[in-house]
Design a protein around this motif. Structure first.
Motif, PDB file in Angstrom:
ATOM      1  N   ARG A  73      -5.805  -7.614   0.607  1.00 44.47           N
ATOM      2  CA  ARG A  73      -5.153  -6.294   0.617  1.00 44.47           C
ATOM      3  C   ARG A  73      -5.767  -5.392   1.684  1.00 44.47           C
ATOM      4  O   ARG A  73      -5.044  -4.688   2.397  1.00 44.47           O
ATOM      5  CB  ARG A  73      -5.257  -5.658  -0.766  1.00 44.47           C
ATOM      6  CG  ARG A  73      -4.377  -6.337  -1.786  1.00 44.47           C
ATOM      7  CD  ARG A  73      -4.473  -5.675  -3.156  1.00 44.47           C
ATOM      8  NE  ARG A  73      -3.664  -6.393  -4.112  1.00 44.47           N
ATOM      9  CZ  ARG A  73      -4.134  -6.935  -5.238  1.00 44.47           C
ATOM     10  NH1 ARG A  73      -5.404  -6.810  -5.572  1.00 44.47           N
ATOM     11  NH2 ARG A  73      -3.326  -7.583  -6.043  1.00 44.47           N
ATOM     12  N   GLN A  74      -7.080  -5.404   1.787  1.00 42.22           N
ATOM     13  CA  GLN A  74      -7.759  -4.566   2.777  1.00 42.22           C
ATOM     14  C   GLN A  74      -7.375  -4.985   4.195  1.00 42.22           C
ATOM     15  O   GLN A  74      -7.095  -4.135   5.042  1.00 42.22           O
ATOM     16  CB  GLN A  74      -9.280  -4.639   2.593  1.00 42.22           C
ATOM     17  CG  GLN A  74     -10.045  -3.668   3.460  1.00 42.22           C
ATOM     18  CD  GLN A  74      -9.720  -2.226   3.103  1.00 42.22           C
ATOM     19  OE1 GLN A  74      -9.647  -1.864   1.941  1.00 42.22           O
ATOM     20  NE2 GLN A  74      -9.512  -1.396   4.110  1.00 42.22           N
ATOM     21  N   ARG A  75      -7.349  -6.264   4.448  1.00 39.46           N
ATOM     22  CA  ARG A  75      -6.958  -6.749   5.782  1.00 39.46           C
ATOM     23  C   ARG A  75      -5.506  -6.382   6.090  1.00 39.46           C
ATOM     24  O   ARG A  75      -5.172  -6.048   7.218  1.00 39.46           O
ATOM     25  CB  ARG A  75      -7.141  -8.260   5.883  1.00 39.46           C
ATOM     26  CG  ARG A  75      -8.584  -8.656   5.998  1.00 39.46           C
ATOM     27  CD  ARG A  75      -8.736 -10.142   6.140  1.00 39.46           C
ATOM     28  NE  ARG A  75     -10.142 -10.499   6.187  1.00 39.46           N
ATOM     29  CZ  ARG A  75     -10.584 -11.629   6.648  1.00 39.46           C
ATOM     30  NH1 ARG A  75      -9.745 -12.544   7.100  1.00 39.46           N
ATOM     31  NH2 ARG A  75     -11.868 -11.880   6.652  1.00 39.46           N
ATOM     32  N   PHE A  76      -4.647  -6.465   5.074  1.00 40.13           N
ATOM     33  CA  PHE A  76      -3.257  -6.087   5.285  1.00 40.13           C
ATOM     34  C   PHE A  76      -3.144  -4.613   5.670  1.00 40.13           C
ATOM     35  O   PHE A  76      -2.404  -4.265   6.593  1.00 40.13           O
ATOM     36  CB  PHE A  76      -2.409  -6.359   4.034  1.00 40.13           C
ATOM     37  CG  PHE A  76      -1.019  -5.809   4.157  1.00 40.13           C
ATOM     38  CD1 PHE A  76      -0.059  -6.473   4.904  1.00 40.13           C
ATOM     39  CD2 PHE A  76      -0.681  -4.604   3.561  1.00 40.13           C
ATOM     40  CE1 PHE A  76       1.217  -5.954   5.051  1.00 40.13           C
ATOM     41  CE2 PHE A  76       0.594  -4.077   3.710  1.00 40.13           C
ATOM     42  CZ  PHE A  76       1.539  -4.751   4.453  1.00 40.13           C
ATOM     43  N   ILE A  77      -3.861  -3.760   4.962  1.00 40.51           N
ATOM     44  CA  ILE A  77      -3.800  -2.322   5.241  1.00 40.51           C
ATOM     45  C   ILE A  77      -4.187  -2.038   6.687  1.00 40.51           C
ATOM     46  O   ILE A  77      -3.471  -1.346   7.409  1.00 40.51           O
ATOM     47  CB  ILE A  77      -4.707  -1.532   4.269  1.00 40.51           C
ATOM     48  CG1 ILE A  77      -4.073  -1.533   2.869  1.00 40.51           C
ATOM     49  CG2 ILE A  77      -4.935  -0.104   4.766  1.00 40.51           C
ATOM     50  CD1 ILE A  77      -4.978  -0.975   1.783  1.00 40.51           C
ATOM     51  N   VAL A  78      -5.295  -2.586   7.123  1.00 40.10           N
ATOM     52  CA  VAL A  78      -5.765  -2.364   8.498  1.00 40.10           C
ATOM     53  C   VAL A  78      -4.742  -2.898   9.499  1.00 40.10           C
ATOM     54  O   VAL A  78      -4.362  -2.215  10.447  1.00 40.10           O
ATOM     55  CB  VAL A  78      -7.152  -3.003   8.713  1.00 40.10           C
ATOM     56  CG1 VAL A  78      -7.553  -2.974  10.176  1.00 40.10           C
ATOM     57  CG2 VAL A  78      -8.200  -2.296   7.853  1.00 40.10           C
ATOM     58  N   SER A  79      -4.283  -4.110   9.278  1.00 41.47           N
ATOM     59  CA  SER A  79      -3.319  -4.730  10.181  1.00 41.47           C
ATOM     60  C   SER A  79      -1.998  -3.959  10.209  1.00 41.47           C
ATOM     61  O   SER A  79      -1.432  -3.709  11.278  1.00 41.47           O
ATOM     62  CB  SER A  79      -3.075  -6.179   9.755  1.00 41.47           C
ATOM     63  OG  SER A  79      -2.061  -6.748  10.537  1.00 41.47           O
ATOM     64  N   SER A 107       6.631  -8.146   9.295  1.00 42.69           N
ATOM     65  CA  SER A 107       7.496  -8.596   8.219  1.00 42.69           C
ATOM     66  C   SER A 107       6.908  -9.802   7.496  1.00 42.69           C
ATOM     67  O   SER A 107       6.912  -9.869   6.263  1.00 42.69           O
ATOM     68  CB  SER A 107       8.875  -8.949   8.782  1.00 42.69           C
ATOM     69  OG  SER A 107       9.696  -9.492   7.791  1.00 42.69           O
ATOM     70  N   SER A 108       6.377 -10.727   8.253  1.00 39.88           N
ATOM     71  CA  SER A 108       5.784 -11.930   7.647  1.00 39.88           C
ATOM     72  C   SER A 108       4.614 -11.581   6.748  1.00 39.88           C
ATOM     73  O   SER A 108       4.516 -12.079   5.621  1.00 39.88           O
ATOM     74  CB  SER A 108       5.325 -12.894   8.743  1.00 39.88           C
ATOM     75  OG  SER A 108       6.421 -13.332   9.487  1.00 39.88           O
ATOM     76  N   SER A 109       3.714 -10.725   7.214  1.00 36.66           N
ATOM     77  CA  SER A 109       2.558 -10.380   6.385  1.00 36.66           C
ATOM     78  C   SER A 109       2.967  -9.498   5.205  1.00 36.66           C
ATOM     79  O   SER A 109       2.355  -9.568   4.145  1.00 36.66           O
ATOM     80  CB  SER A 109       1.438  -9.743   7.211  1.00 36.66           C
ATOM     81  OG  SER A 109       1.885  -8.640   7.934  1.00 36.66           O
ATOM     82  N   GLY A 114       3.389  -8.945  -0.616  1.00 33.94           N
ATOM     83  CA  GLY A 114       4.259  -8.428  -1.662  1.00 33.94           C
ATOM     84  C   GLY A 114       4.893  -7.087  -1.325  1.00 33.94           C
ATOM     85  O   GLY A 114       5.504  -6.462  -2.185  1.00 33.94           O
ATOM     86  N   ALA A 115       4.773  -6.629  -0.084  1.00 33.67           N
ATOM     87  CA  ALA A 115       5.359  -5.357   0.346  1.00 33.67           C
ATOM     88  C   ALA A 115       6.834  -5.584   0.690  1.00 33.67           C
ATOM     89  O   ALA A 115       7.226  -5.634   1.852  1.00 33.67           O
ATOM     90  CB  ALA A 115       4.589  -4.798   1.531  1.00 33.67           C
ATOM     91  N   VAL A 116       7.647  -5.718  -0.341  1.00 35.43           N
ATOM     92  CA  VAL A 116       9.037  -6.140  -0.215  1.00 35.43           C
ATOM     93  C   VAL A 116       9.863  -5.165   0.628  1.00 35.43           C
ATOM     94  O   VAL A 116      10.531  -5.563   1.580  1.00 35.43           O
ATOM     95  CB  VAL A 116       9.676  -6.308  -1.618  1.00 35.43           C
ATOM     96  CG1 VAL A 116      11.124  -6.728  -1.517  1.00 35.43           C
ATOM     97  CG2 VAL A 116       8.872  -7.295  -2.452  1.00 35.43           C
ATOM     98  N   ALA A 117       9.836  -3.889   0.280  1.00 37.05           N
ATOM     99  CA  ALA A 117      10.658  -2.904   0.993  1.00 37.05           C
ATOM    100  C   ALA A 117      10.200  -2.737   2.435  1.00 37.05           C
ATOM    101  O   ALA A 117      11.023  -2.631   3.344  1.00 37.05           O
ATOM    102  CB  ALA A 117      10.627  -1.559   0.271  1.00 37.05           C
ATOM    103  N   GLY A 119       8.783  -4.999   4.279  1.00 37.94           N
ATOM    104  CA  GLY A 119       9.244  -6.198   4.974  1.00 37.94           C
ATOM    105  C   GLY A 119      10.720  -6.104   5.340  1.00 37.94           C
ATOM    106  O   GLY A 119      11.128  -6.514   6.426  1.00 37.94           O
ATOM    107  N   GLU A 120      11.525  -5.545   4.432  1.00 39.21           N
ATOM    108  CA  GLU A 120      12.956  -5.377   4.717  1.00 39.21           C
ATOM    109  C   GLU A 120      13.162  -4.370   5.846  1.00 39.21           C
ATOM    110  O   GLU A 120      14.023  -4.566   6.707  1.00 39.21           O
ATOM    111  CB  GLU A 120      13.717  -4.948   3.464  1.00 39.21           C
ATOM    112  CG  GLU A 120      15.200  -4.726   3.683  1.00 39.21           C
ATOM    113  CD  GLU A 120      15.953  -5.928   4.219  1.00 39.21           C
ATOM    114  OE1 GLU A 120      16.960  -5.709   4.926  1.00 39.21           O
ATOM    115  OE2 GLU A 120      15.559  -7.083   3.956  1.00 39.21           O
ATOM    116  N   CYS A 121      12.391  -3.304   5.866  1.00 44.47           N
ATOM    117  CA  CYS A 121      12.479  -2.330   6.968  1.00 44.47           C
ATOM    118  C   CYS A 121      12.155  -3.012   8.295  1.00 44.47           C
ATOM    119  O   CYS A 121      12.837  -2.782   9.304  1.00 44.47           O
ATOM    120  CB  CYS A 121      11.514  -1.162   6.736  1.00 44.47           C
ATOM    121  SG  CYS A 121      12.006  -0.045   5.422  1.00 44.47           S
TER     122      CYS A 121
END
Length: 168
Positions: A73-79, A107-109, A114-117, A119-121
């Motif tokens: 989760r932390q890596r996702f936030i930074v990225s 979108s892939s990450s 689990g960031a569905v919306a 990813g759709e954006c």
């Protein structure tokens, strides 16, 4: 579905996969649905309202270990924050090719975490491409910013992430 298809997905492969996994006895058919059941709904409105973040997506991918979940989760936030900054610059420069590539990567990450919306954006921005007017792109980027804010709020509520930040 407990299976996968590799990109690029071919229509006939998708059809075979769906037929393999759909139950055949008593399964609803297209004729059993009414017109109201098939109304097109704006995906982003539904997702922002009810499914901004799929809390189980990452657990299904990496397991239940709190430390590992917090690290992802932390890596996702930074990225995500860095990528969205790059997307803002590309959008303001009118560089749709770069913007599309960044949207695809994010979108892939998003889907993994689990960031569905969100990813759709990203997918909408990627599909918009060079044919998108500056005002349309501004609207898409605004939706992306809203979805990102919702996801960041949701992720900040995770106890494991808060614990991870407190111990840094």
């Amino acid at each position: 579905m407990d299976d996968y298809l590799s990109k690029p997905v071919r229509t006939h492969q998708l059809g075979e996969m769906i037929r393999r996994w759909l139950p055949s006895d008593g399964a609803p058919t297209l004729a059993s649905f009414g017109a109201a059941d098939c109304e097109e709904v704006d995906v982003i409105e539904v997702e922002l309202g009810h499914c901004v973040y799929d809390d189980q997506a990452l657990k299904r991918l990496v397991g239940e270990e709190p430390g590992l979940l917090a690290e992802f989760r932390q890596r996702f936030i930074v990225s995500a924050l860095n990528t969205v900054d790059e997307m803002r610059r590309a959008a303001s420069d009118g560089n749709t090719a770069t913007l599309s590539g960044l949207a695809h990567r994010l979108s892939s990450s998003c889907r993994m975490i689990g960031a569905v919306a969100l990813g759709e954006c990203c997918s909408r921005i990627e599909r918009a491409g060079s044919g998108c007017s500056p005002s349309e792109m501004h609207g898409l980027m605004s939706q992306l910013e809203d979805a990102l804010a919702h996801v960041m709020t949701r992720l900040s509520g995770h106890e494991a992430l808060q614990h991870s930040n407190a111990s840094d």
